[in-house]
Design a protein around this motif. Structure first.
Motif, PDB file in Angstrom:
ATOM      1  N   SER A 186       0.819  -1.213   0.000  1.00 15.42           N
ATOM      2  CA  SER A 186       0.000   0.000   0.000  1.00 15.42           C
ATOM      3  C   SER A 186       0.857   1.269   0.000  1.00 15.42           C
ATOM      4  O   SER A 186       0.391   2.320  -0.406  1.00 15.42           O
ATOM      5  CB  SER A 186      -0.985  -0.014   1.162  1.00 15.42           C
ATOM      6  N   HIS A 231      -5.956  -8.107  -0.203  1.00 12.68           N
ATOM      7  CA  HIS A 231      -4.982  -7.666   0.785  1.00 12.68           C
ATOM      8  C   HIS A 231      -4.103  -8.851   1.177  1.00 12.68           C
ATOM      9  O   HIS A 231      -4.526  -9.741   1.896  1.00 12.68           O
ATOM     10  CB  HIS A 231      -5.670  -7.073   2.020  1.00 12.68           C
ATOM     11  N   GLY A 303      -2.095  -8.508  10.579  1.00  8.57           N
ATOM     12  CA  GLY A 303      -2.227  -7.288   9.785  1.00  8.57           C
ATOM     13  C   GLY A 303      -1.924  -6.060  10.626  1.00  8.57           C
ATOM     14  O   GLY A 303      -1.334  -5.097  10.152  1.00  8.57           O
ATOM     15  N   HIS A 324      -2.200 -15.259  16.923  1.00 13.08           N
ATOM     16  CA  HIS A 324      -1.749 -13.963  16.437  1.00 13.08           C
ATOM     17  C   HIS A 324      -0.686 -14.223  15.376  1.00 13.08           C
ATOM     18  O   HIS A 324       0.235 -15.007  15.586  1.00 13.08           O
ATOM     19  CB  HIS A 324      -1.160 -13.194  17.626  1.00 13.08           C
ATOM     20  N   ALA A 325      -0.827 -13.578  14.225  1.00 16.02           N
ATOM     21  CA  ALA A 325       0.132 -13.807  13.136  1.00 16.02           C
ATOM     22  C   ALA A 325       0.674 -12.489  12.622  1.00 16.02           C
ATOM     23  O   ALA A 325       0.019 -11.451  12.725  1.00 16.02           O
ATOM     24  CB  ALA A 325      -0.550 -14.552  12.001  1.00 16.02           C
ATOM     25  N   GLY A 327       2.708 -10.854   9.144  1.00 19.00           N
ATOM     26  CA  GLY A 327       3.172 -11.123   7.788  1.00 19.00           C
ATOM     27  C   GLY A 327       3.123  -9.854   6.983  1.00 19.00           C
ATOM     28  O   GLY A 327       2.780  -8.794   7.493  1.00 19.00           O
ATOM     29  N   GLU A 330       5.091  -8.820   1.033  1.00 19.07           N
ATOM     30  CA  GLU A 330       6.391  -9.293   0.540  1.00 19.07           C
ATOM     31  C   GLU A 330       6.703 -10.721   0.979  1.00 19.07           C
ATOM     32  O   GLU A 330       7.655 -11.329   0.503  1.00 19.07           O
ATOM     33  CB  GLU A 330       7.502  -8.362   1.066  1.00 19.07           C
ATOM     34  N   GLN A 359       3.795 -11.576  18.224  1.00 23.28           N
ATOM     35  CA  GLN A 359       3.437 -11.919  16.836  1.00 23.28           C
ATOM     36  C   GLN A 359       3.809 -13.350  16.490  1.00 23.28           C
ATOM     37  O   GLN A 359       3.339 -13.882  15.478  1.00 23.28           O
ATOM     38  CB  GLN A 359       4.090 -10.934  15.872  1.00 23.28           C
ATOM     39  N   ASP A 418      10.046  -3.406   9.770  1.00 25.70           N
ATOM     40  CA  ASP A 418       9.491  -3.513  11.118  1.00 25.70           C
ATOM     41  C   ASP A 418      10.631  -3.578  12.125  1.00 25.70           C
ATOM     42  O   ASP A 418      11.740  -4.021  11.802  1.00 25.70           O
ATOM     43  CB  ASP A 418       8.635  -4.782  11.263  1.00 25.70           C
ATOM     44  N   ARG A 433       6.923   0.091  13.338  1.00 27.81           N
ATOM     45  CA  ARG A 433       7.507   0.219  12.007  1.00 27.81           C
ATOM     46  C   ARG A 433       8.766   1.054  12.222  1.00 27.81           C
ATOM     47  O   ARG A 433       8.766   1.970  13.072  1.00 27.81           O
ATOM     48  CB  ARG A 433       6.577   0.991  11.055  1.00 27.81           C
ATOM     49  N   THR A 522      -5.173  -0.563   3.737  1.00 25.09           N
ATOM     50  CA  THR A 522      -5.176  -1.911   4.292  1.00 25.09           C
ATOM     51  C   THR A 522      -5.528  -1.889   5.783  1.00 25.09           C
ATOM     52  O   THR A 522      -5.255  -2.839   6.514  1.00 25.09           O
ATOM     53  CB  THR A 522      -3.820  -2.608   4.085  1.00 25.09           C
TER      54      THR A 522
END
Ligand code: AMP
Length: 547
Positions: A186, A231, A303, A324-325, A327, A330, A359, A418, A433, A522
């Protein structure tokens, strides 16, 4: 010298072949833009995707052609992906939430030759069609009865295209390293950058996504991908569900709490996945109407960081297990997931939540490290935080057309942008970030961690923390809050709520209340916009420090 095993290429369409042969009776249920619920089987989808391939060839499309989709999650969107890759083409998901000028940029940059669109987005394409340099036609994903009166030149009706074919078609065989999909990031700064997946990377991602400690789908599962295919590829679910033979329940355009709840219960959904905002709406709907989730077992959330309060509600109030994920586009997109290791099942509830709020850990296929500004690897002690770098066979090697130049370090690791910690058991936790991290007196403050604590306050609906210039400390945090409807809370109450939950020197220098926090296409908090909105804001501590 080579070994002597069969060299069967890893092609994405063989996943749908597998589903047709072994799970042909399993359903794909979709809520459509037209309003109705549609049902078909994997055998139907396989036949219709082959017919679509025939139609695309009839329209002059062939190997290597990029064909976009501007669509909600429905059976047609899934068929379109496989129909496109079935002729050796490349599906390119377009995010309808982008500004029109970004869409024009992306469509032209990717050299899209055709676009599949849902009825919802026809007006967007009508407005920009004159600026599209390579597009030869638009396929409207509906039947003849619902075809709109449109100014689009070269518009085709999806169901008519399918009806005009017999399905006698074999997928075009391509190299497993051939391109098969595209998705643009995005891009909060500069132009969006494109990622081009290969058949091989998609198939490997599917195998990893379906391993037990990741999403581990089963043939007995009924899964609902709320996360859109536009997305980050719906986290691979349009491939991993047919690979497992799971029933798919597509929410289409309706992602409000009531619609999601209705499908979850009526279609006996056992597994679902989405960003936290969607779950916020669902939880509010269930709380307001005193509803339960008797069938749902697993929800994967990613996300953005999952607020602890959301985790706890799902686990304690609804007996749903949260994974909890983390990603990114990329990474195809799965990077890490917080599933338990041995012994963690026996921990107390609070200890388990301490783990799930992270995460998570890398599955096989993702190598991960954190580094300082000079590229030196930092310890996995759960304290040091640095740039999160990743390497693996479904992680981007370079952006489309080489945008951004070389994006890997000398060991082939990609800088995710990140900032994170990794603990001794391998659990990664995003702290920010890189461009949002607050640099105060030479140390870093994690904006995400403060936000997570703030949203646990009963009067807070959403929180964002940004760094503002400070004469003494370089930057200091400002906490920006959207209150819950009807809630009345003061700055002092918020600050005392944070006390003891974050380091003293992380304490925000001020709290600002706003009606709305801006989001990206997103659904992430748009810190760049917030920073410019608050560019002239004066922290109460700035004056005294300057004296
Ligand atoms: P996208 O490519 O749009 O999915 O964005 C990827 C970015 O979203 C990552 O680089 C992270 O900054 C953020 N992100 C994804 N998952 C999480 C998560 N679970 N917690 C915090 N940030 C996340």
């Amino acid at each position: 010298m080579f070994g002597q095993m069969q060299d069967v290429p890893l092609l994405m369409n063989r996943i749908l072949d597998h589903a047709m042969i072994n799970h042909g009776e399993r359903e794909i249920v979709s809520r459509l833009v037209e309003g109705n619920i549609h049902r078909e089987t994997y055998a139907d989808a396989h036949l219709r995707a082959r017919k679509l391939s025939q139609s695309l060839q009839g329209l002059g499309m062939g190997q290597g052609d990029v064909i976009a989709t501007l669509a909600w999650n429905t059976h047609r969107h899934i068929e379109a992906w496989y129909g496109i890759t079935g002729i050796g083409g490349v599906y390119h998901t377009l995010n309808p939430r982008l500004f029109p000028e970004q869409l024009v940029y992306i469509i032209n940059h990717a050299e899209d030759k055709m676009i599949f669109t849902d009825l919802t987005f026809v007006p967007i394409l009508e407005a920009i069609q004159d600026q599209l340099t390579h597009v030869k036609g638009i396929i409207i994903m509906t039947d003849a009865a619902h075809m709109p009166d449109t100014s689009l030149t070269h518009a085709y009706c999806y169901e008519d295209l399918i009806d005009g074919q017999n399905g006698d078609f074999n997928w075009v065989e391509v190299d497993e390293r051939a391109p098969c999909g595209m998705c643009y990031t995005s891009g909060t700064t500069g132009n969006p950058k494109g990622v081009c997946y290969t058949h091989r990377s998609n198939v490997l991602h599917t195998l990893v996504g379906n391993s037990a400690d990741v999403m581990g789908l089963k043939s007995t599962d009924s899964i609902m991908p709320v996360v859109p295919m536009f997305h980050a590829n719906a986290w691979g679910l349009a491939l991993s569900a047919p690979a497992a033979g799971s029933k798919i329940v597509n929410p289409g355009p309706n992602m409000d709490g009531e619609s999601i709840y209705q499908l979850l219960t009526e279609e006996a959904v056992t597994f679902t996945a989405a960003v936290p905002t969607v779950w916020l709406m669902l939880l509010q709907h269930m709380e307001a109407n005193d509803l339960k989730l008797p069938v749902l077992k697993d929800v994967t959330i990613g996300g953005s960081a999952v607020p602890r309060i959301m985790l706890e509600k799902f686990e304690r109030d609804y007996e749903v297990s949260v994974k909890h994920a983390w990603g990114m586009t990329e990474l195809s997109p799965l990077g890490t997931i917080a599933s338990f290791k041995s012994g963690m099942e026996d921990m107390t509830f609070d200890e388990q939540m301490d783990i799930k709020v992270k995460q998570g850990r890398a599955p096989y296929g993702v190598e991960m490290k954190i580094t300082d500004d000079d590229g030196n690897e930092l310890p996995r002690d759960g304290v040091a935080f640095g740039h999160l770098m990743v390497r693996g066979p479904f992680i981007v090697g370079e952006y489309i057309k080489g945008d951004g130049g070389n994006i890997l370090d000398e060991n082939g690791f990609f800088d995710t942008g990140d900032v994170a910690t990794i603990d001794p058991l391998g659990f990664m936790q995003i702290t920010d970030r890189a461009k949002d991290v607050i640099k105060s007196g030479g140390e870093w403050i994690s904006s995400i961690e403060i936000e997570n604590v703030a949203v646990a306050h009963e009067s807070v609906m959403e929180a964002a923390v940004i760094g503002l210039a400070h004469p003494k400390w370089d930057e200091r945090p400002l906490l920006i809050i959207v209150k819950n409807e009807g809630a009345d809370v003061s700055k002092e109450e918020i600050l005392s709520f944070l006390e003891g939950k974050i380091a003293k020197w992380w304490m925000p220098d001020d709290v600002a209340f706003v009606d709305e926090i801006p989001h990206t296409a997103t659904g992430k908090i748009q810190k760049l916009t917030l920073r410019s909105q608050f560019a002239d804001y004066k922290l109460p501590t700035a004056d005294s420090a300057a004296e």
